[in-house]
Design an enzyme around this catalytic site. Structure first.
Site, mmCIF file in Angstrom:
data_model
loop_
_atom_site.group_PDB
_atom_site.id
_atom_site.type_symbol
_atom_site.label_atom_id
_atom_site.label_comp_id
_atom_site.label_asym_id
_atom_site.label_seq_id
_atom_site.Cartn_x
_atom_site.Cartn_y
_atom_site.Cartn_z
ATOM 1 N N GLY A 1 0.823 -1.213 0.000
ATOM 2 C CA GLY A 1 0.000 0.000 0.000
ATOM 3 C C GLY A 1 0.857 1.263 0.000
ATOM 4 O O GLY A 1 0.954 1.964 1.018
ATOM 5 N N TYR A 2 1.498 1.540 -1.123
ATOM 6 C CA TYR A 2 2.331 2.737 -1.232
ATOM 7 C C TYR A 2 1.631 3.830 -2.044
ATOM 8 O O TYR A 2 1.219 4.844 -1.523
ATOM 9 C CB TYR A 2 3.676 2.377 -1.898
ATOM 10 C CG TYR A 2 4.790 2.002 -0.938
ATOM 11 C CD1 TYR A 2 4.538 1.219 0.176
ATOM 12 C CD2 TYR A 2 6.100 2.420 -1.165
ATOM 13 C CE1 TYR A 2 5.575 0.856 1.046
ATOM 14 C CE2 TYR A 2 7.138 2.065 -0.302
ATOM 15 C CZ TYR A 2 6.873 1.293 0.803
ATOM 16 O OH TYR A 2 7.891 0.954 1.640
ATOM 17 N N GLU B 1 13.653 -3.096 -3.424
ATOM 18 C CA GLU B 1 12.778 -3.340 -4.566
ATOM 19 C C GLU B 1 13.531 -3.074 -5.872
ATOM 20 O O GLU B 1 13.454 -3.847 -6.818
ATOM 21 C CB GLU B 1 11.535 -2.437 -4.473
ATOM 22 C CG GLU B 1 10.536 -2.663 -5.601
ATOM 23 C CD GLU B 1 9.352 -1.699 -5.578
ATOM 24 O OE1 GLU B 1 9.354 -0.756 -4.744
ATOM 25 O OE2 GLU B 1 8.434 -1.890 -6.382
#
Lengths: 398, 380
Positions: free
Chosen positions: A127-128, A244
């Site tokens: 949830g970014y 990431e």
């Protein structure tokens, strides 16, 4: 310095290959090589098999239940799995939130969350991004207000991959209004089953449903789900982003893509021979092949620095930029190799196991959809423009 | 030299603009694309009424005496709206080949009703192995009494599901890939022995795989001369390429306009993202690419009726190379500048991108036409 593998590493690669052949379902493998979409089971059955073997969280140190592999082992693991047609490991648990939890979490949090991530019994989503906070992530507006031993969370997340499969979501939320991100954002874990969490699909250009909007409407989250300190979540956020960016270059799958592309060129007819006879086309394959090699070597150099205790620096952004360009180029050349037969649209061949036969050759149906879809790689995980900003500022000092 | 449109041409442009504005809003188009036929008969009737189906044909053939510039004007607007009606296969290809090679009887039986909106065509040339080579044809037509019998396969035949007649490129003599020995046949789409597998394409058009199993046609089904169809086909395809280029310039204008609007309104870091120089320059490159595409399309439209087939072929290939290059640049850039929204089905940008991508794959992609142009230019 030596590129050659030691005997023990060769044995390790054989072990990984044997495991993949035993545990990957033929249907899943076939989807990988033909470019079809996986369903939930393709990912979960495979990840849970890896979890049982203790290999899902393969980048984790031993201390937290990882295998404690060296750089060479990780490299071999990723490459062998890609060669064998394994789906990529969904990064949200093992590569994103897991390391955040073992780096910033309390012992109780580690005990509670890490086992489910390692085994893939619990699936996670990220949830970014928000509608107003894409490239400008720090502009996020989702609010979490402390009430007793809970936070009340309100806001909207978007581009949330696999939220429709997710048991939990890790969210960046604003816990202090109108302050710098470094002083106002917190990292919160939210159970997707909590009342007030709603998932709405976003359909992509290839017709696929991978990403979602996630609406958070007065969602009550226990304070013990906060990772790190309140208002210090930006540190966790950045730590996660650096991790990431490292894996996002997708070198092993691009290597596989190049080899599949060559197979297609050998199969596609051209003037009585095959496309492989056309030096103008094969030179383009060679060009991207060499780009993949440069990227792989650059990535290995970063990993090697990390193995000696270094942290991945902002230069990993260059890997992400090139990695996405390469994935896009391979998809583009694959579509061009297919030629006119990339034009028919056969959603049945992309999403389901049907008895439908392909129009044209077997490799045709996913070619154009994949090309369209791969445009996302230079957008997600920090767009190319953002990555270049990072490099020019942090590496070059401009 | 005069590159300005005549008053009639300006009126045509305005009419086409009006049609797209009224009938092809993005939501309308989505509905048309999802309908069973994939296009609207009432729109086709309107094309006939407006004279668009006959504008490029000579008065002698029952048309209105226009030419490639009229086609360019209309196709460009079709590109802006991503229009789905089968203008290219029916009018540009089918009508074009009948006009250039048809007998008086064929023109009367087929061209006149086409201009009235009562007949549609599909052009079946591609086969599984063809890959852009118009002469790589193996579907066989063999003599059968006074007529012919056709057997073989044709692929990605646009508009085959709706066509009244299929114009089939068949081998009547010669070896594989030999330009000599090809013949065109006009076949009733419902003829016995034709089986069809229909499907949508990536860009929401309709096409079919066709199998011909001993399809019998009379001697009068031959379009043009037996064994000598290749020049007719090549000419018609070059015209279709130029029409496609015009459509692509319309797509580029539309996708550039949508992107420009987006970067002016989408805010990040407290400002519209169009304030960032990296996006400004990219937007400028999109604009430049669309200009180049428009220029090459105009040049090709002006040269496509040249008596010298080499001039014509070079113009068509040259324009197709530019369209491939510019279409890819504008399409990919538009998606990138729209961010995640550009990769969704929700906005028009991904639909223009798909159409531009498919246009590159039709009748030879950028690389194919670069090679063709290069060979012609070196031979001169």
């Amino acid at each position: 310095m030596d590129l050659a593998l030691k005997p023990e590493h060769k044995a390790f690669a054989d072990e990984v290959r044997a495991f993949a052949r035993e545990n990957l379902s033929p249907a899943t493998r076939e989807k990988t090589f033909s470019g079809k979409h996986y369903d939930r089971d393709d990912h979960m059955v495979w990840q849970q098999a890896l979890g049982k073997k203790g290999w899902l969280a393969y980048t984790w140190p031993k201390k937290y239940g990882g295998p404690g592999w060296d750089v060479t082992q990780r490299f071999l693991f990723e490459n062998v799995l890609a060669e064998e047609g394994a789906p990529r490991i969904l990064p949200f648990g093992p590569k994103m939130v897991g390391p955040v939890i073992y780096t910033f979490g309390t012992d109780a949090q580690k005990e509670r969350f890490l086992p489910g991530i390692r085994s893939s019994e619990v699936s996670w989503c990220q949830g970014y991004s928000e509608p107003g906070a894409g490239s400008d992530l720090a502009n996020l507006r989702t609010r979490a207000v402390r009430e007793g031993d809970h936070y009340i969370v309100n806001g909207q997340k978007t581009w949330t991959s696999f939220a429709h499969w997710g048991d939990w979501i890790f969210c960046l939320v604003r816990t202090k209004p109108d302050a710098k991100p470094q002083e106002s954002i917190s990292f919160l874990l939210i159970d997707m089953k909590t009342p007030g969490v709603t998932v709405r699909p976003i359909i992509m250009t290839d017709g696929a449903h991978h990403v979602n909007d996630v609406f958070l409407d007065n969602v009550k989250v226990p304070v013990e789900n906060l990772i790190g300190k309140e208002n210090e979540g930006w540190t966790c956020a950045k730590f996660l982003l650096a991790n990431e960016r490292l894996g996002i270059a997708e070198v092993p799958s691009s290597k596989r893509g190049v080899s599949v592309l060559r197979q297609i060129a050998r199969a596609e007819p051209l003037n009585g021979g095959t496309l492989a006879d056309d030096p103008a086309f094969t030179a383009q394959i060679a060009d991207v092949d060499l780009q993949v090699q440069a990227l792989e070597m650059s990535e290995l150099r970063v990993l090697s620095t990390m193995a000696q205790g270094g942290a991945p620096g902002p230069e990993v952004s260059t890997l992400k930029v090139r990695g996405s360009e390469i994935q896009q180029r391979i998809a583009e050349l694959t579509m061009e190799a297919v030629g006119e037969y990339a034009q028919p649209y056969q959603p049945g061949m992309l999403f389901q196991d049907t008895n439908e036969t392909p129009i044209g050759p077997d490799h045709a149906p996913p070619a154009a959809p994949r090309y369209f879809n791969m445009r996302k790689t230079s957008i997600y995980g920090g767009s190319t423009e953002i990555q270049k900003n990072i490099v020019s500022k942090m590496v070059l000092g401009l | 030299m005069d590159l300005s449109l005549s008053d009639e041409q300006k009126q045509l442009q305005e009419a086409a603009e009006r049609f797209v504005r009224d009938k092809y809003t993005f939501e309308n188009r989505r509905k048309i694309a999802a309908s069973e036929r994939g296009w609207l008969p009432e729109n086709w009737a309107q094309f006939a009424e407006l004279g668009w189906l006959g504008m490029a044909f000579s008065e002698e053939d029952g048309g209105y005496g226009g030419g490639p510039i009229e086609t360019m004007i209309v196709m460009e607007q079709f590109g802006k709206g991503l229009v789905l009606e089968p203008f290219l296969p029916t009018v540009v290809l089918g009508g074009g080949m009948i006009a250039s090679a048809g007998s008086k009887a064929q023109k009367e039986a087929l061209l006149a009703p086409m201009i009235e909106g009562k007949k549609q065509f599909a052009f079946a040339w591609l086969e599984r192995q063809s890959r852009y080579n118009l002469a790589d044809v193996s579907l066989k037509a063999t003599k059968e009494g006074a007529g012919w019998s056709l057997s073989g396969h044709k692929g990605v035949v646009y508009n085959a599901p709706s066509a009244d007649h299929i114009i089939v490129l068949a081998r009547t003599a010669g070896s594989a890939r030999e330009p000599k020995g090809l013949t065109l046949f006009i076949v009733d789409a419902k003829a016995k022995g034709i089986s069809r597998r229909d499907y949508p394409t990536q860009d929401a058009l309709r096409a079919s795989e066709l199998t011909f199993d001993k399809v019998s046609v009379g001697a009068d089904a031959v379009l043009g001369k037996v064994d000598d169809a290749f020049p007719v086909v090549e000419g018609a395809v070059d015209r279709a390429i130029v029409a496609l280029c015009a459509e692509a310039t319309g797509c580029m204008d539309a996708i550039n306009a949508a992107t420009l609007e987006y970067i002016k309104t989408r805010k990040q870091f407290g400002v519209p993202i169009g304030k960032f120089q990296v996006l400004q320059h990219r937007m400028v490159d999109c604009f430049t690419n669309a200009q180049e595409a428009r220029s090459m399309t105009l040049m090709a439209s002006l040269k496509i009726d040249d008596k010298d087939p080499t001039v014509r072929a070079k113009a068509a290939s040259g324009a197709k190379v530019q369209i491939g290059k510019s279409g890819k640049f504008c399409g990919q850039s538009a998606v990138q500048m729209h961010g995640g929204m550009g990769v969704t089905d929700e906005l028009s940008v991904s639909h223009y991108f798909k159409r531009l991508t498919m246009i590159d794959l039709m009748f030879g992609n950028q690389q194919h036409h670069l090679t063709r142009y290069s060979n012609l230019a070196m031979a001169a």
